[in-house]
Design a protein around this motif. Structure first.
Motif, mmCIF file in Angstrom:
data_model
loop_
_atom_site.group_PDB
_atom_site.id
_atom_site.type_symbol
_atom_site.label_atom_id
_atom_site.label_comp_id
_atom_site.label_asym_id
_atom_site.label_seq_id
_atom_site.Cartn_x
_atom_site.Cartn_y
_atom_site.Cartn_z
ATOM 1 N N ASP A 100 -18.428 61.639 87.326
ATOM 2 C CA ASP A 100 -18.824 61.407 85.935
ATOM 3 C C ASP A 100 -19.209 59.932 85.768
ATOM 4 O O ASP A 100 -18.350 59.057 85.643
ATOM 5 N N VAL A 107 -20.736 58.203 83.330
ATOM 6 C CA VAL A 107 -20.410 57.555 82.059
ATOM 7 C C VAL A 107 -18.920 57.241 81.981
ATOM 8 O O VAL A 107 -18.527 56.142 81.591
ATOM 9 N N GLY A 159 -27.209 65.828 81.045
ATOM 10 C CA GLY A 159 -26.339 65.614 79.898
ATOM 11 C C GLY A 159 -26.728 64.341 79.165
ATOM 12 O O GLY A 159 -25.990 63.844 78.344
ATOM 13 N N LYS A 172 -24.786 59.749 75.964
ATOM 14 C CA LYS A 172 -23.333 59.689 76.107
ATOM 15 C C LYS A 172 -22.850 58.246 76.097
ATOM 16 O O LYS A 172 -21.827 57.929 75.490
ATOM 17 N N THR A 201 -23.034 56.901 72.450
ATOM 18 C CA THR A 201 -22.289 57.598 71.405
ATOM 19 C C THR A 201 -20.796 57.729 71.690
ATOM 20 O O THR A 201 -20.020 57.975 70.775
ATOM 21 N N GLN A 202 -20.386 57.562 72.943
ATOM 22 C CA GLN A 202 -18.982 57.756 73.282
ATOM 23 C C GLN A 202 -18.256 56.465 73.643
ATOM 24 O O GLN A 202 -17.063 56.488 73.917
#
Length: 146
Positions: free
Chosen positions: A89, A91, A122, A127, A130-131
């Protein structure tokens, strides 16, 4: 002007985490960050590591790509620190690295891709912005007319 709701004031450019994908991306991203004159830069390369599935490239090859990317960042920021993360992952690895180094912000340059690739991946940029619990600085694309 809106309140920061308890967020301590800090210089966005005190310690910038700079995720880079490869040598070309690293050179371009560092070049776009340079005019903002950050105090400290840590270049980050995330090696996508299996977690039970085959790796996209052998780890040794990915580590060589990371070394080339770091060399390119050092052309612009000679004192930049280097950080390598191993994760499926990307991000999540960027956020973990930001925590680990105490980053003041994450600066990135969108690598641009078609809608299908964004859907399948994705949309990493979406991401990322926004995260994040850190300020994210979206750097401009490099001028191709030079």
């Amino acid at each position: 002007m809106a309140s920061n709701h308890g967020v301590e004031h800090r210089d966005l450019l005190a310690h910038v985490l700079l995720p880079v994908a490869n040598e070309e991306d690293a050179r371009g991203t560092a070049r776009m960050l340079a005019p903002y004159d950050p105090d400290h830069v840590t270049a980050l390369h995330v090696i996508e590591k299996g977690e039970g599935v085959p790796d996209k490239t052998p780890v040794e090859q990915s580590e060589a790509i990371a070394a080339e990317a770091f060399t390119a960042v050092h052309e612009i920021f000679p004192d930049a620190a280097e950080h390598t993360a191993y994760s499926r992952d990307i991000v999540k690895a960027i956020f973990a690295a930001a925590d680990e180094i105490g980053a003041s912000a994450i600066a990135y340059r969108s690598r641009g891709s078609g809608r299908l690739l964004q859907f399948l991946s994705g949309d990493l940029s979406l991401k990322l912005v926004t995260q994040a619990e850190y300020p994210v600085i979206a750097l401009p694309q490099e001028d191709t007319e030079t």
